[in-house]
Design a protein around this motif. Structure first.
Motif, short mmCIF file in Angstrom:
data_model
loop_
_atom_site.label_atom_id
_atom_site.label_comp_id
_atom_site.label_asym_id
_atom_site.label_seq_id
_atom_site.Cartn_x
_atom_site.Cartn_y
_atom_site.Cartn_z
N PHE A 139 0.84 -1.19 0.00
CA PHE A 139 0.00 0.00 0.00
C PHE A 139 0.89 1.25 0.00
O PHE A 139 1.87 1.31 0.74
N HIS A 140 0.52 2.22 -0.80
CA HIS A 140 1.19 3.52 -0.73
C HIS A 140 0.27 4.55 -1.37
O HIS A 140 -0.85 4.25 -1.77
N GLN A 141 0.75 5.79 -1.44
CA GLN A 141 -0.10 6.87 -1.94
C GLN A 141 0.15 7.15 -3.43
O GLN A 141 1.28 7.11 -3.89
N HIS A 142 -0.93 7.43 -4.14
CA HIS A 142 -0.85 7.96 -5.49
C HIS A 142 -1.65 9.25 -5.55
O HIS A 142 -2.79 9.30 -5.06
N HIS A 143 -1.05 10.26 -6.14
CA HIS A 143 -1.78 11.50 -6.34
C HIS A 143 -2.82 11.31 -7.46
O HIS A 143 -2.73 10.38 -8.27
N TYR A 144 -3.77 12.20 -7.49
CA TYR A 144 -4.84 12.16 -8.50
C TYR A 144 -4.24 12.10 -9.90
O TYR A 144 -4.72 11.36 -10.77
N ARG A 145 -3.19 12.88 -10.13
CA ARG A 145 -2.54 12.90 -11.45
C ARG A 145 -2.05 11.52 -11.84
O ARG A 145 -2.24 11.07 -12.99
N VAL A 146 -1.41 10.82 -10.89
CA VAL A 146 -0.87 9.49 -11.17
C VAL A 146 -2.00 8.50 -11.41
O VAL A 146 -1.95 7.68 -12.34
N ARG A 147 -3.05 8.58 -10.61
CA ARG A 147 -4.18 7.66 -10.78
C ARG A 147 -4.84 7.87 -12.13
O ARG A 147 -5.27 6.90 -12.79
N SER A 148 -4.92 9.12 -12.58
CA SER A 148 -5.51 9.41 -13.88
C SER A 148 -4.67 8.83 -15.01
O SER A 148 -5.20 8.26 -15.97
N ILE A 149 -3.35 8.95 -14.91
CA ILE A 149 -2.45 8.40 -15.93
C ILE A 149 -2.58 6.88 -15.97
O ILE A 149 -2.68 6.28 -17.05
N ASN A 150 -2.58 6.24 -14.79
CA ASN A 150 -2.68 4.78 -14.75
C ASN A 150 -3.99 4.29 -15.37
O ASN A 150 -4.02 3.28 -16.07
N GLU A 151 -5.07 5.02 -15.13
CA GLU A 151 -6.35 4.63 -15.70
C GLU A 151 -6.33 4.73 -17.23
O GLU A 151 -6.82 3.85 -17.94
N LYS A 152 -5.73 5.81 -17.73
CA LYS A 152 -5.64 5.99 -19.18
C LYS A 152 -4.75 4.93 -19.82
O LYS A 152 -4.96 4.55 -20.97
N MET A 153 -3.77 4.44 -19.06
CA MET A 153 -2.86 3.42 -19.56
C MET A 153 -3.44 2.01 -19.43
O MET A 153 -2.80 1.04 -19.81
N GLY A 154 -4.65 1.92 -18.88
CA GLY A 154 -5.29 0.62 -18.73
C GLY A 154 -4.93 -0.12 -17.47
O GLY A 154 -5.16 -1.33 -17.35
N HIS A 155 -4.37 0.62 -16.48
CA HIS A 155 -4.00 0.01 -15.20
C HIS A 155 -4.62 0.82 -14.05
O HIS A 155 -3.90 1.46 -13.27
N PRO A 156 -5.94 0.82 -13.93
CA PRO A 156 -6.57 1.64 -12.88
C PRO A 156 -6.14 1.20 -11.48
O PRO A 156 -6.00 0.00 -11.21
N ASP A 157 -5.91 2.18 -10.62
CA ASP A 157 -5.48 1.89 -9.26
C ASP A 157 -6.62 1.37 -8.41
O ASP A 157 -7.78 1.76 -8.58
N LYS A 158 -6.27 0.49 -7.47
CA LYS A 158 -7.23 0.01 -6.48
C LYS A 158 -7.15 0.96 -5.28
O LYS A 158 -6.27 0.84 -4.43
N VAL A 159 -8.09 1.92 -5.22
CA VAL A 159 -8.04 2.96 -4.19
C VAL A 159 -8.64 2.44 -2.89
O VAL A 159 -9.69 1.80 -2.88
N VAL A 160 -7.95 2.72 -1.79
CA VAL A 160 -8.44 2.41 -0.44
C VAL A 160 -8.48 3.74 0.30
O VAL A 160 -7.44 4.27 0.70
N PRO A 161 -9.66 4.34 0.50
CA PRO A 161 -9.77 5.74 0.93
C PRO A 161 -9.50 5.99 2.42
O PRO A 161 -10.33 6.54 3.15
N ILE A 162 -8.31 5.61 2.85
CA ILE A 162 -7.94 5.79 4.26
C ILE A 162 -7.75 7.26 4.59
O ILE A 162 -8.18 7.74 5.64
N ARG A 163 -7.11 8.00 3.71
CA ARG A 163 -6.87 9.41 3.99
C ARG A 163 -8.18 10.20 4.07
O ARG A 163 -8.39 10.99 4.98
N ARG A 164 -9.07 9.94 3.13
CA ARG A 164 -10.29 10.74 3.07
C ARG A 164 -11.33 10.31 4.11
O ARG A 164 -11.94 11.16 4.77
N LEU A 165 -11.52 9.00 4.29
CA LEU A 165 -12.63 8.54 5.11
C LEU A 165 -12.22 8.11 6.53
O LEU A 165 -13.08 7.99 7.39
N TYR A 166 -10.93 7.89 6.76
CA TYR A 166 -10.48 7.60 8.14
C TYR A 166 -9.83 8.82 8.77
O TYR A 166 -10.18 9.21 9.89
N TYR A 167 -8.90 9.44 8.05
CA TYR A 167 -8.23 10.61 8.59
C TYR A 167 -8.95 11.92 8.26
O TYR A 167 -8.57 12.97 8.79
#
Length: 282
Positions: A139-167
């Motif tokens: 597990f580690h962090q990806h910024h929105y920019r990186v997640r967008s690139i990965n999705e466009k490249m056909g490798h969407p990230d598996k997001v676990v919303p710890i920062r937003r929904l826990y912290y």
């Protein structure tokens, strides 16, 4: 133009944007089941330093991670840290360190039901060879920019919303918003018995760390695809072979925004720690 990159420890030191509320429970949403945990050393109830770890003994709540993650505990004046595992949050602490290897045995110290845990990781009895396929997980962090690139490249990230929904961390600039993701990177073994000090530009922060990293042999892997964003936070994560067995622990990776080279602590050098796990009585 090529650019030189240093191999660095894969901790992630986090700058927190802002919070709208305090943590109120010991759960978080995660829609995958894994042997891997997300580890957080907090500062004022906010994530400060993060790494990965993996379950090695269910009933005792034992996990392995990287020693350089647990070494931060003394520096920040705390014994415990948070362990996020399959939707639940636990308090954890250091149990045992091997003399030189970049590995640490940690355990859950809050209440837990081991029946809800996935099966523990199995240590491989075989050493890796050049050309072997492995999987680097954590597990580690990806910024929105990186997640967008990965999705466009056909490798969407598996997001676990710890920062937003826990912290309850919010970032006003969407492009700078970061969230925890679960990564499983296919890679190939390209080096055996390598030494950290042989990599140009590498340097350890102090003498004891220098001795440890220059003495320890590692194996190197090259990821099948370019990893957009930093590897930071994958330290302590497991490296699986094609049988699903543990062959290494993530230790070092290319610095900067992305890369494909990682160095691993071989699991076959941790036999004493494996025996300690079997005999450990909390």
């Amino acid at each position: 133009m090529s650019r030189a990159k240093w191999l660095v420890l894969l901790l992630l030191v986090i700058g927190v944007a802002c919070k709208d509320d305090e943590k109120t429970n010991d759960t978080y949403p995660q829609d995958l089941v894994t042997k891997v945990a997300y580890l957080v050393i907090e500062n004022n109830d906010e994530p400060n330093v993060t790494a990965s770890g993996f379950l090695v003994e269910r009933e005792k709540g034992l996990f392995l991670t990287a020693k350089h993650f647990t070494s931060v505990l003394n520096k920040v004046g705390t014994r415990q840290f948070k362990l996020f595992f399959n939707g639940k949050v636990y308090d954890a602490e250091l149990v045992q360190l091997p003399p030189l290897r970049d590995a640490a045995l940690i355990r859950i110290v809050s209440n837990f039901d081991y029946n809800s845990f996935s099966e523990a990781a199995v240590f491989s009895q075989d050493k890796v060879k050049i050309g072997d396929k492995v999987f680097v997980v954590g597990f580690h962090q990806h910024h929105y920019r990186v997640r967008s690139i990965n999705e466009k490249m056909g490798h969407p990230d598996k997001v676990v919303p710890i920062r937003r929904l826990y912290y309850h961390i919010e970032t006003r600039d969407t492009l700078e918003e970061a969230e925890v993701v679960f990564d499983s990177l296919e890679a190939q073994v390209v080096g055996i018995e390598t030494r950290w000090w042989l990599v140009p530009g590498n340097r350890a922060p102090n003498f004891s760390d220098s001795l440890r990293y220059r003495t320890n042999p590692y194996f190197d892997v090259f990821t099948e695809r370019y990893h957009f964003g930093q590897f930071g936070g994958l330290s302590g994560g497991p490296v699986f072979n094609e049988k699903g067995e543990i062959v290494g622990i993530v230790t070092l990776g290319e610095d900067g925004d992305g890369g494909r080279i990682l160095m691993m602590t071989p699991i076959w050098y941790l036999k004493d720690l494996e025996n300690y796990i079997k005999e450990f009585n909390p």
